[in-house]
Design an enzyme around this catalytic site. Structure first.
Site, PDB file in Angstrom:
ATOM      1  N   CYS A 113       6.435  16.793  19.270  1.00  0.00           N
ATOM      2  CA  CYS A 113       6.100  17.816  17.513  1.00  0.00           C
ATOM      3  C   CYS A 113       4.569  17.030  18.360  1.00  0.00           C
ATOM      4  O   CYS A 113       4.367  15.999  19.466  1.00  0.00           O
ATOM      5  CB  CYS A 113       6.632  17.225  16.367  1.00  0.00           C
ATOM      6  SG  CYS A 113       7.092  15.817  16.776  1.00  0.00           S
ATOM      7  N   GLU A 118       6.035  21.701  17.449  1.00  0.00           N
ATOM      8  CA  GLU A 118       5.573  21.767  16.330  1.00  0.00           C
ATOM      9  C   GLU A 118       4.607  22.939  16.316  1.00  0.00           C
ATOM     10  O   GLU A 118       4.324  23.092  17.366  1.00  0.00           O
ATOM     11  CB  GLU A 118       4.995  20.623  16.338  1.00  0.00           C
ATOM     12  CG  GLU A 118       4.256  20.487  14.777  1.00  0.00           C
ATOM     13  CD  GLU A 118       2.179  20.965  15.748  1.00  0.00           C
ATOM     14  OE1 GLU A 118       2.071  21.015  16.292  1.00  0.00           O
ATOM     15  OE2 GLU A 118       1.620  20.759  14.326  1.00  0.00           O
ATOM     16  N   HIS A 141       5.813  18.855   6.638  1.00  0.00           N
ATOM     17  CA  HIS A 141       5.091  17.401   7.160  1.00  0.00           C
ATOM     18  C   HIS A 141       3.896  17.754   5.480  1.00  0.00           C
ATOM     19  O   HIS A 141       3.411  16.962   4.566  1.00  0.00           O
ATOM     20  CB  HIS A 141       3.775  17.161   7.985  1.00  0.00           C
ATOM     21  CG  HIS A 141       4.957  16.579   9.687  1.00  0.00           C
ATOM     22  ND1 HIS A 141       4.768  17.565  10.372  1.00  0.00           N
ATOM     23  CD2 HIS A 141       4.952  15.416   9.217  1.00  0.00           C
ATOM     24  CE1 HIS A 141       5.943  16.973  11.347  1.00  0.00           C
ATOM     25  NE2 HIS A 141       6.127  15.119  10.499  1.00  0.00           N
ATOM     26  N   ASP A 153      15.534  15.137  22.658  1.00  0.00           N
ATOM     27  CA  ASP A 153      14.155  14.613  21.817  1.00  0.00           C
ATOM     28  C   ASP A 153      13.258  14.393  21.954  1.00  0.00           C
ATOM     29  O   ASP A 153      13.081  12.878  22.707  1.00  0.00           O
ATOM     30  CB  ASP A 153      13.955  14.518  20.333  1.00  0.00           C
ATOM     31  CG  ASP A 153      14.881  15.447  19.287  1.00  0.00           C
ATOM     32  OD1 ASP A 153      15.239  16.210  19.457  1.00  0.00           O
ATOM     33  OD2 ASP A 153      14.755  14.692  17.686  1.00  0.00           O
ATOM     34  N   GLY A 158      16.593  18.701  13.172  1.00  0.00           N
ATOM     35  CA  GLY A 158      17.641  17.246  12.919  1.00  0.00           C
ATOM     36  C   GLY A 158      18.145  16.540  11.996  1.00  0.00           C
ATOM     37  O   GLY A 158      19.344  16.268  11.223  1.00  0.00           O
ATOM     38  N   LEU A 210       0.810  -1.154   0.126  1.00  0.00           N
ATOM     39  CA  LEU A 210       0.299  -0.015  -0.232  1.00  0.00           C
ATOM     40  C   LEU A 210       1.224   0.918  -0.055  1.00  0.00           C
ATOM     41  O   LEU A 210       0.478   2.279  -0.816  1.00  0.00           O
ATOM     42  CB  LEU A 210      -0.989  -0.038   0.804  1.00  0.00           C
ATOM     43  CG  LEU A 210      -1.921   1.142   1.526  1.00  0.00           C
ATOM     44  CD1 LEU A 210      -2.623   1.289   0.041  1.00  0.00           C
ATOM     45  CD2 LEU A 210      -2.525   1.164   2.525  1.00  0.00           C
ATOM     46  N   LYS A 260      -2.190  13.260  17.063  1.00  0.00           N
ATOM     47  CA  LYS A 260      -1.859  12.255  17.866  1.00  0.00           C
ATOM     48  C   LYS A 260      -3.536  11.352  17.965  1.00  0.00           C
ATOM     49  O   LYS A 260      -4.325  11.749  18.598  1.00  0.00           O
ATOM     50  CB  LYS A 260      -1.181  11.545  18.583  1.00  0.00           C
ATOM     51  CG  LYS A 260       0.004  12.360  18.569  1.00  0.00           C
ATOM     52  CD  LYS A 260       0.927  10.930  17.893  1.00  0.00           C
ATOM     53  CE  LYS A 260       2.253  11.066  17.817  1.00  0.00           C
ATOM     54  NZ  LYS A 260       3.194  10.387  17.721  1.00  0.00           N
TER      55      LYS A 260
HETATM   56  N1  39S Z   1       7.118   7.759  15.758  1.00  0.00           N
HETATM   57  C1  39S Z   1       9.100   7.080  15.230  1.00  0.00           C
HETATM   58  N2  39S Z   1       9.566   6.270  15.721  1.00  0.00           N
HETATM   59  N3  39S Z   1       9.658   8.101  15.035  1.00  0.00           N
HETATM   60  C2  39S Z   1       9.598   8.748  14.345  1.00  0.00           C
HETATM   61  O1  39S Z   1      10.660   9.727  13.505  1.00  0.00           O
HETATM   62  C3  39S Z   1       8.174   9.297  14.642  1.00  0.00           C
HETATM   63  N4  39S Z   1       8.524  10.817  13.690  1.00  0.00           N
HETATM   64  C4  39S Z   1       6.351  11.045  13.942  1.00  0.00           C
HETATM   65  C5  39S Z   1       5.855  10.893  15.593  1.00  0.00           C
HETATM   66  N5  39S Z   1       6.418   9.569  15.224  1.00  0.00           N
HETATM   67  C6  39S Z   1       7.834   8.956  15.269  1.00  0.00           C
HETATM   68  C7  39S Z   1       6.446  10.597  12.877  1.00  0.00           C
HETATM   69  N6  39S Z   1       6.742  10.317  12.243  1.00  0.00           N
HETATM   70  C8  39S Z   1       8.571   8.297   8.453  1.00  0.00           C
HETATM   71  C9  39S Z   1       8.617   9.451   9.033  1.00  0.00           C
HETATM   72  C10 39S Z   1       8.137  10.775   9.856  1.00  0.00           C
HETATM   73  C11 39S Z   1       7.743   9.848  10.780  1.00  0.00           C
HETATM   74  C12 39S Z   1       7.439   8.162  11.090  1.00  0.00           C
HETATM   75  C13 39S Z   1       8.150   7.689  10.166  1.00  0.00           C
HETATM   76  C14 39S Z   1       9.671   7.181   7.986  1.00  0.00           C
HETATM   77  O2  39S Z   1       9.769   8.265   6.592  1.00  0.00           O
HETATM   78  N7  39S Z   1       9.094   6.484   7.623  1.00  0.00           N
HETATM   79  C15 39S Z   1       9.977   5.465   6.551  1.00  0.00           C
HETATM   80  C16 39S Z   1       8.579   5.109   5.962  1.00  0.00           C
HETATM   81  O3  39S Z   1       7.309   4.555   5.983  1.00  0.00           O
HETATM   82  C17 39S Z   1      10.884   3.931   7.327  1.00  0.00           C
HETATM   83  C18 39S Z   1      11.558   4.448   8.029  1.00  0.00           C
HETATM   84  C19 39S Z   1      12.904   3.731   8.216  1.00  0.00           C
HETATM   85  O4  39S Z   1      12.585   3.003   8.616  1.00  0.00           O
HETATM   86  O5  39S Z   1       9.282   4.873   5.014  1.00  0.00           O
HETATM   87  N8  39S Z   1      13.470   3.157   6.830  1.00  0.00           N
HETATM   88  C20 39S Z   1      14.606   2.077   7.196  1.00  0.00           C
HETATM   89  C21 39S Z   1      15.654   2.499   6.088  1.00  0.00           C
HETATM   90  O6  39S Z   1      15.817   4.206   6.318  1.00  0.00           O
HETATM   91  C22 39S Z   1      13.625   1.254   5.778  1.00  0.00           C
HETATM   92  C23 39S Z   1      13.900   2.157   4.384  1.00  0.00           C
HETATM   93  C24 39S Z   1      12.912   0.804   3.683  1.00  0.00           C
HETATM   94  O7  39S Z   1      12.071   0.796   2.968  1.00  0.00           O
HETATM   95  O8  39S Z   1      17.081   1.657   6.485  1.00  0.00           O
HETATM   96  N9  39S Z   1      14.080   0.593   2.954  1.00  0.00           N
HETATM   97  C25 39S Z   1      13.627  -0.051   2.007  1.00  0.00           C
HETATM   98  C26 39S Z   1      13.034  -1.870   1.822  1.00  0.00           C
HETATM   99  O9  39S Z   1      13.594  -2.427   2.947  1.00  0.00           O
HETATM  100  C27 39S Z   1      14.410  -0.182   0.514  1.00  0.00           C
HETATM  101  C28 39S Z   1      15.286   1.037   0.138  1.00  0.00           C
HETATM  102  C29 39S Z   1      15.537   1.367  -0.836  1.00  0.00           C
HETATM  103  O10 39S Z   1      17.149   0.163  -1.437  1.00  0.00           O
HETATM  104  O11 39S Z   1      15.539   2.010  -1.606  1.00  0.00           O
HETATM  105  O12 39S Z   1      12.733  -2.364   1.157  1.00  0.00           O
HETATM  106 ZN    ZN Z   2       9.039  17.010  15.582  1.00  0.00          ZN
END
Ligand code: 39S
Ligand code: ZN
Length: 755
Positions: free
Chosen positions: A641, A663, A692, A597, A430, A18, A116
């Site tokens: 935030c 935020e 965002h 944070d 950051g 999705l 939230k």
């Molecule tokens: N909660 C947490 N835990 N962390 C937060 O930052 C936040 N922020 C607020 C509130 N709650 C939170 C919410 N904001 C993402 C961004 C903002 C958020 C929450 C999440 C976000 O970007 N998430 C990513 C996403 O959905 C995943 C982040 C991650 O763990 O896309 N990435 C991994 C990494 O960077 C895995 C990435 C990935 O998908 O290593 N890799 C691919 C795969 O495994 C391969 C990618 C490639 O080859 O190009 O298939």
């Molecule tokens: Zn924030």
């Protein structure tokens, strides 16, 4: 026969289909048709999975392309005027513009606010309502999805967010008014939606009313009765189940039981004590949906104890009126433990994800003795396991005293010894863009296509580029960009003892953004430094101060799956000691500004006000314990935030950070109103633009935000920063926005020179 039921299933898909399809659609790589087809395929797969497990009542319309509150806005035609909606069915572009804002094609509109969902890490889109606003049925989604399930031979339970919860979670625009004054305009639309579902053949409809489990006024209770009496007049045979979760009904029990509906779902994991009271007043013929499997955590249930609750309920309710279910929607748990091939078997034996939780539900409904015994054995093995206890961590935590939580000098004294900066200092929160390139590098390291040395060199090159760009843009306090981090909680979880992490345990955070919450199973400690190497490297490249970046103990707690065998306060204290070690190592490495944070501090507030004081006491203590070990000259920042800060402004003061960034952009002037009434003593950076959304704020827009702040805050207090980290943004929009931000800050400095 007890009925096995489910309230909601995570829509993502095992291969995150999705997310990929939705982002592909946004990028113009997929047609709307292809996106819709992916959604339909996932729904089919998940319905069939639930049927195969043996769930009798399977939810429909629990699926969403972005968020169920946003879906409800579309359902009832609550589309704010700025989206130029014509009043027909809400199309995909309008829907996503509401979620994310939209720029280009002659359009420049901001997104709706996001906040939230109760005390979860899930964010919903906040409905915006105007005085005297009208509603109309503007989406066929619930009926269409019910029919899809029906075509597969499934008599699904369509799920809607109930009318009172919808209104209570909305915000009013323009002049302030009572949201519930819109109820009478809304109810006919809900009635129409219910009738349409009834006409399509729905036997039960679930209306989620989590707000009924929170503190409520008499007027709000009356509104509940009024609303459901209205909906009861429909004249079809479809039965209504009102679902409450995340807390107990407590003083709302009488209201809940007086609603003219056929079923009530209650959360018996968070609030098992409510069962006796409910049973003592249970209306004859009413169905009880007993939420006995924890939808908010990943621990395997002790089925024996939960079966005992059901046996008690059965005596009063009768087994033909008893449903067994997860405590809430399974949206908040990962999909399937079976996908975790690397998790060690002992730990795996203690866990259950969405699929396993539904198996537990079925075991309970069927009274499966073997499953009950196996769950008792697992519970015993977990209690006895040596991996949980670390005596040195327990001793250290027990020896903590108040002096460990207090910085020696007050803020005003400390400030004079800290980094010298211009007025309106600029910084970022950051993180910088986590591009496909950065993620691909991490993937290659994981798949051994990159050596550790090659990966580290890549991260250093990203840091070098980012430091140079920040200098060129003219930012005052720099950051290294956090390219080495997959996530601000998971990254630390991977390096702390007492934690486990998953490969596929994705949980939706908002829209297409997901997190993999680590699992805290034992006593927590920090074997070695986690971030020092990168902060030191960044600082070696510049004379400007580089901020060290850490996630605070309360946020790590809040965004992890936490052990349920000791109080959360105790786990928070252990986390605080681990972060304190890191803070002191950063300071020793020459880092003069350190940000810890705590974005989740507010969201961790218990849902009932009576429980707030106790939580805030230990949560703020954990932050102070993590930070108070530094010298006066080290400037401590924190960031928060997505919170309704006005509830906790005075608490923020007790955290005693030198600088807090908050935020602010999407919620407009609300935060500033709070500061009008209350004088915050230290420095503060209310976010000047919304990160965002991909739109780039104009300099004038940022200047406007700063001028508003300068009205309620002293200009020596104000920092200039975006709302939040920049990891979800692309480089082009990030650089453009930061340039405008620095220009606006400089304008403020110049403008004030004469005073
Ligand atoms: N909660 C947490 N835990 N962390 C937060 O930052 C936040 N922020 C607020 C509130 N709650 C939170 C919410 N904001 C993402 C961004 C903002 C958020 C929450 C999440 C976000 O970007 N998430 C990513 C996403 O959905 C995943 C982040 C991650 O763990 O896309 N990435 C991994 C990494 O960077 C895995 C990435 C990935 O998908 O290593 N890799 C691919 C795969 O495994 C391969 C990618 C490639 O080859 O190009 O298939
Ligand atoms: Zn924030």
């Amino acid at each position: 026969m007890i009925i096995a039921s489910n309230l909601g299933f995570p829509p993502l898909g095992a291969a995150r289909e999705l997310k990929r399809a939705t982002e592909g659609y946004w990028a113009g790589k997929l047609s709307a048709q292809q996106l819709l087809a992916t959604g339909a395929e996932l729904r089919r797969r998940h319905w069939e999975l639930q049927r195969a497990i043996g769930i009798d009542r399977i939810p429909a319309n629990d699926f969403s392309f972005y968020d169920r509150m946003l879906d409800t806005c579309a359902l009832v035609g609550a589309v704010p005027p700025r989206y130029g909606w014509k009043g027909n069915e809400v199309d995909a572009d309008t829907y996503f513009a509401m979620a994310r804002g939209s720029q280009g094609k002659g359009r420049d509109v901001t997104a709706m606010e996001m906040t939230k969902w109760f005390d979860t890490n899930y964010h919903y889109i906040v409905p915006e309502l105007e005085r005297g606003q009208s509603f109309r049925l503007a989406s066929k989604k619930p009926v269409a999805e019910f029919r899809e399930a029906k075509a597969l031979g499934i008599d699904a339970t369509p799920v809607l967010i109930g009318p009172i919860t919808f209104l209570l979670l909305a915000k009013t625009k323009g002049t302030r008014f009572d949201r519930l004054s819109l109820l009478d305009a809304l109810l006919p639309v809900y009635a129409e939606a219910l009738s349409a579902l009834a006409a399509a053949g729905a036997t039960w409809i679930q209306l989620d009313e989590p707000c009924l489990a929170l503190d409520r006024s008499e007027a709000e209770r009356a509104a509940y009765l009024h609303a459901y009496s209205h909906l009861a007049k429909r004249g079809d045979k479809t039965q209504l189940l009102v679902a409450t979760y995340f807390a107990g009904l407590d003083d709302n029990v009488a209201t809940a039981l007086a609603l003219p509906v056929q079923g009530l779902h209650v959360d018996l994991v968070r609030a098992p004590d409510q069962l006796d009271r409910l049973l003592s007043e249970w209306p004859k013929g009413r169905t009880l949906s007993a939420g006995v499997i924890d939808g908010r955590n990943v621990w395997r249930a002790n089925l024996q104890a939960q079966r005992a609750l059901l046996d008690r309920a059965m005596k009063t309710v009768g087994d033909d009126r008893l449903w067994v279910a997860p405590s809430c929607s399974l949206l908040h748990t990962p999909l399937d433990l079976d996908l975790e091939t690397k998790l060690d078997p002992e730990l795996k034996g203690w866990l259950a994800f969405a699929k396993q939780k539904l198996q537990e539900v079925v075991s309970l409904a069927k009274g499966d003795r073997g499953a009950v015994e196996a769950s008792s054995t697992a519970a015993k093995s977990r209690r006895a396991s040596k991996r949980i206890n670390d005596a040195s961590v327990q001793r250290r935590a027990a020896a903590v005293s108040e002096k460990d939580r207090v910085r020696p000098a007050p803020y005003a004294v400390r400030r004079k010894t800290q980094v010298a900066l211009p007025r309106y200092p600029t910084t970022t929160i950051g993180s910088f863009p986590q591009t496909a390139e950065v993620r691909a590098a991490r993937r290659k390291l994981h798949d051994s296509q990159l050596t550790a040395e090659e990966y580290d060199a890549f991260i250093e090159s990203q840091i070098g580029k980012t430091v140079a760009l920040q200098e060129e843009i003219g930012l005052d306090v720099l950051v290294h960009g956090e390219f080495e981090r997959n996530d601000m909680v998971e990254y630390f979880g991977e390096q702390l003892a007492g934690f486990a992490f998953t490969e596929h345990g994705w949980v939706q955070s908002y829209g297409t953004r997901y997190v993999k919450p680590p699992i805290i199973f034992g006593d927590v400690s920090r074997p070695s430094a986690m971030t020092v190497r990168w902060s030191r490297y960044a600082q070696s490249l510049t004379k400007r101060p580089v901020k060290g970046m850490l996630t605070g103990p309360v946020t790590i707690l809040q965004w992890s799956f936490v052990r349920d065998d000791q109080p959360r306060a105790e786990t928070a204290k252990q986390l605080a000691l681990a972060i304190r070690d890191e803070v002191l190592d950063l300071e020793a490495a020459g880092i003069r500004v350190i940000q810890i944070d705590e974005p989740a501090l507010r969201e961790g507030l218990p849902l009932r006000r009576a429980d707030w004081a106790d939580y805030l006491h230990w949560a703020v203590d954990a932050f102070r314990l993590a930070t108070a070990g530094v010298r006066d000259a080290t400037q401590i920042h924190t960031h928060m935030c997505y919170s309704e800060f006005n509830d906790v402004l005075r608490v923020i003061e007790r955290m005693d950070a030198d600088v807090i960034s908050i935020e602010n952009a999407r919620s407009g002037s609300e935060l500033l109103q709070g500061f009008e009434q209350y004088k915050y003593p230290n420095e503060i950076g209310p976010g000047v633009y919304d990160i965002h959304s991909p739109r780039v704020p104009a300099t004038s827009e940022i200047t406007g935000a700063l001028k508003n702040m300068a009205r309620v805050l002293d200009d020596t207090q104000i920092w200039v920063n975006p709302d939040c980290g920049l990891k979800t943004r692309g480089w082009d929009e990030t650089l453009a926005a930061l340039r405008n931000m620095v220009e606006a800050a400089k304008g403020m400095r110049d403008g004030k020179r004469e005073t």
